[in-house]
Write a protein that holds these residues in place. Sequence first.
Motif, PDB file in Angstrom:
ATOM      1  N   PRO A  60       1.031  -1.127  -0.026  1.00 56.83           N
ATOM      2  CA  PRO A  60       0.069  -0.244  -0.009  1.00 56.83           C
ATOM      3  C   PRO A  60       0.865   1.160   0.066  1.00 56.83           C
ATOM      4  O   PRO A  60       1.947   1.444   0.848  1.00 56.83           O
ATOM      5  CB  PRO A  60      -0.537  -0.147   1.271  1.00 56.83           C
ATOM      6  CG  PRO A  60       0.016  -1.254   1.993  1.00 56.83           C
ATOM      7  CD  PRO A  60       0.591  -2.114   1.338  1.00 56.83           C
ATOM      8  N   LEU A  61       0.556   2.212  -0.995  1.00 58.99           N
ATOM      9  CA  LEU A  61       1.199   3.471  -0.963  1.00 58.99           C
ATOM     10  C   LEU A  61       0.520   4.659  -1.162  1.00 58.99           C
ATOM     11  O   LEU A  61      -0.296   4.814  -2.054  1.00 58.99           O
ATOM     12  CB  LEU A  61       2.118   3.429  -2.355  1.00 58.99           C
ATOM     13  CG  LEU A  61       3.129   2.476  -2.525  1.00 58.99           C
ATOM     14  CD1 LEU A  61       3.811   2.194  -3.681  1.00 58.99           C
ATOM     15  CD2 LEU A  61       4.452   2.835  -1.499  1.00 58.99           C
ATOM     16  N   THR A  62       0.297   5.641  -0.094  1.00 61.24           N
ATOM     17  CA  THR A  62      -0.341   6.688   0.050  1.00 61.24           C
ATOM     18  C   THR A  62       0.283   7.562  -1.078  1.00 61.24           C
ATOM     19  O   THR A  62       1.356   7.934  -1.034  1.00 61.24           O
ATOM     20  CB  THR A  62      -0.620   7.302   1.354  1.00 61.24           C
ATOM     21  OG1 THR A  62      -1.210   6.201   2.311  1.00 61.24           O
ATOM     22  CG2 THR A  62      -1.193   8.423   1.587  1.00 61.24           C
ATOM     23  N   GLU A 115      -3.837   1.842  -1.503  1.00 60.18           N
ATOM     24  CA  GLU A 115      -3.543   2.690  -0.594  1.00 60.18           C
ATOM     25  C   GLU A 115      -4.514   2.910   0.427  1.00 60.18           C
ATOM     26  O   GLU A 115      -5.705   2.625   0.664  1.00 60.18           O
ATOM     27  CB  GLU A 115      -3.048   3.865  -1.302  1.00 60.18           C
ATOM     28  CG  GLU A 115      -4.347   4.885  -1.621  1.00 60.18           C
ATOM     29  CD  GLU A 115      -3.998   5.613  -2.846  1.00 60.18           C
ATOM     30  OE1 GLU A 115      -3.792   5.179  -3.971  1.00 60.18           O
ATOM     31  OE2 GLU A 115      -3.930   6.897  -2.643  1.00 60.18           O
ATOM     32  N   ALA A 116      -3.888   3.239   1.843  1.00 61.21           N
ATOM     33  CA  ALA A 116      -4.736   3.425   2.972  1.00 61.21           C
ATOM     34  C   ALA A 116      -5.933   4.356   2.673  1.00 61.21           C
ATOM     35  O   ALA A 116      -5.665   5.610   2.175  1.00 61.21           O
ATOM     36  CB  ALA A 116      -3.573   4.085   3.901  1.00 61.21           C
ATOM     37  N   HIS A 165      -5.006  -2.109   8.763  1.00 61.30           N
ATOM     38  CA  HIS A 165      -3.735  -1.309   9.020  1.00 61.30           C
ATOM     39  C   HIS A 165      -3.294  -1.443  10.477  1.00 61.30           C
ATOM     40  O   HIS A 165      -4.017  -0.401  11.133  1.00 61.30           O
ATOM     41  CB  HIS A 165      -3.559  -0.062   8.331  1.00 61.30           C
ATOM     42  CG  HIS A 165      -2.309   0.844   8.233  1.00 61.30           C
ATOM     43  ND1 HIS A 165      -1.232   0.047   8.703  1.00 61.30           N
ATOM     44  CD2 HIS A 165      -1.953   1.844   7.499  1.00 61.30           C
ATOM     45  CE1 HIS A 165      -0.115   0.843   8.290  1.00 61.30           C
ATOM     46  NE2 HIS A 165      -0.615   2.123   7.703  1.00 61.30           N
ATOM     47  N   HIS A 197       9.024  -4.156   6.958  1.00 64.17           N
ATOM     48  CA  HIS A 197      10.482  -4.344   6.955  1.00 64.17           C
ATOM     49  C   HIS A 197      10.889  -5.592   7.891  1.00 64.17           C
ATOM     50  O   HIS A 197      11.285  -5.626   8.859  1.00 64.17           O
ATOM     51  CB  HIS A 197      10.836  -3.094   7.863  1.00 64.17           C
ATOM     52  CG  HIS A 197      10.969  -1.983   7.132  1.00 64.17           C
ATOM     53  ND1 HIS A 197      11.142  -0.708   7.533  1.00 64.17           N
ATOM     54  CD2 HIS A 197      10.811  -1.516   5.798  1.00 64.17           C
ATOM     55  CE1 HIS A 197      11.113   0.324   6.660  1.00 64.17           C
ATOM     56  NE2 HIS A 197      11.044  -0.261   5.563  1.00 64.17           N
ATOM     57  N   LEU A 243       6.093   1.663  -7.309  1.00 63.84           N
ATOM     58  CA  LEU A 243       5.913   3.171  -7.388  1.00 63.84           C
ATOM     59  C   LEU A 243       6.812   3.695  -8.734  1.00 63.84           C
ATOM     60  O   LEU A 243       5.964   4.464  -9.470  1.00 63.84           O
ATOM     61  CB  LEU A 243       6.371   3.845  -6.033  1.00 63.84           C
ATOM     62  CG  LEU A 243       6.104   5.303  -6.207  1.00 63.84           C
ATOM     63  CD1 LEU A 243       6.085   5.762  -4.579  1.00 63.84           C
ATOM     64  CD2 LEU A 243       7.056   6.442  -6.884  1.00 63.84           C
ATOM     65  N   TYR A 289       3.861  12.753  -2.904  1.00 64.71           N
ATOM     66  CA  TYR A 289       2.596  13.042  -1.869  1.00 64.71           C
ATOM     67  C   TYR A 289       2.014  14.231  -2.677  1.00 64.71           C
ATOM     68  O   TYR A 289       1.151  14.857  -1.785  1.00 64.71           O
ATOM     69  CB  TYR A 289       2.851  13.222  -0.536  1.00 64.71           C
ATOM     70  CG  TYR A 289       3.662  12.117   0.038  1.00 64.71           C
ATOM     71  CD1 TYR A 289       2.799  10.944   0.304  1.00 64.71           C
ATOM     72  CD2 TYR A 289       4.865  12.324   0.464  1.00 64.71           C
ATOM     73  CE1 TYR A 289       3.381   9.671   0.984  1.00 64.71           C
ATOM     74  CE2 TYR A 289       5.513  10.841   1.040  1.00 64.71           C
ATOM     75  CZ  TYR A 289       4.728   9.968   1.180  1.00 64.71           C
ATOM     76  OH  TYR A 289       5.392   8.801   1.848  1.00 64.71           O
TER      77      TYR A 289
END
Length: 384
Positions: A33-35, A65-66, A183, A273, A328, A353
């Motif tokens: 997920p990538l905001t 994404e979130a 999340h 991670h 991305l 962003y």
Amino acid sequence: MTHTTDAEAAVHPLLAPARLGVLDLPNHLVMAPLTRNRAAADGTPTPLMATYYAQRASAGLIIAEASTPNAAGQTYPNITAIHTPSHVAGWRRVTEAVRAAGGGPMFLQLQHGGRVGHPATSGVTPLSPSPLPLPETIFTPDGHRPAVVPREMSAHDIRATVADFASAARNALDAGFEGVEVHSANGHLLHQFLAGNTNRRTDGHGGSVAGRIRFVREVVEAVAAAIGPQRVGVRISPRGTVNGIEETDTDVLYPALVEALGGSGLAYLHLVHADPADPLFGRIRALWPGTLMANPLLPELTAQAIGTASARLLAQGADLIALGRPFLANPDLVRRLALGAPLNPVRDRYLMYTGGATGYTDYPALDDQPSSSSIVALDGPRVA
Ligand SMILES: Cc1cc2nc3c(=O)[nH]c(=O)nc-3n(C[C@H](O)[C@H](O)[C@H](O)COP(=O)(O)O)c2cc1C
């Protein structure tokens, strides 16, 4: 004659089909997920977002994404939401575009920011387990502002928020997603309940490990009851310090959480991670009976680094590999890894962003690039 480099050999298992609960995935590579803050002001996904996700349709699984399940959960301006008919319609355009591009399944990440929010953005005072502000400034439509003291959640707030997660999960399925990811990582509301420095409650949702994991359990159980456990994943970030989190009992907390969630038949557990050298990784693997998705800590964004980190994680029991920034910057990441082609670098952190197509939908695929000899990888030009 075909030469296979070490990096290509290492990524090969990632390209094989995979199974996730009831779903078939075309490969083992998950888009994390990538905001990207490209939604309309009310949180409705835009047509540009449909283009962006469709470009990345070759991922084995896309975790979109979130997205906030209610107004109080909004973190930043122009993040996505999933609590009104307009949000559902906007996301439906995205899932349809991905499907039209031949994409595999999609999950939507459900995120409540808790104290990572600001009235200047959401219009309401943020909520948190305890009235302890984020020890940082926070980005709002008026620029960076000091964080405000969040309102300590009442028993009613807790019940209402759990219900909003369940309703957001139903909305996600209506929008064409195959499932949702809860999340519980990176210092957002669920993580604020888990960590001792953000949860000072003295009622049944705080104190002991059992008390601090209770809210996460309640959210996950409600979401699983709403859409079926095999459509629900959970993301955690043990030892993560993002957003002012300080865990003091990580090695007790997470095994307890994983054990508590392990019997529910969930689709997957997603580790941010993931570090195979950390004994906690092995403990979590041993305690989690289902699919373990690992988001490696990459030393650099190269095919070589992805191959090496993934091979180690798969060898130690991870089932799927989730990647954020590589997807991305590379709409055709799967193909690049299959060919051993160099990766586009992330161009400008600032563009992650900001609104608009620049730094979003204009990352080239291999076929858009003039010739392979002019492609420069992060680790230097590739020599054929
Ligand atoms: C621009 C950006 C946006 C992110 N948004 C989210 C998000 O919405 N939800 C989440 O759980 N993590 C988010 N993350 C974290 C990523 O999912 C991922 O864990 C992190 O980038 C490390 O993986 P990578 O090295 O493959 O990029 C974000 C990271 C970046 C760079």
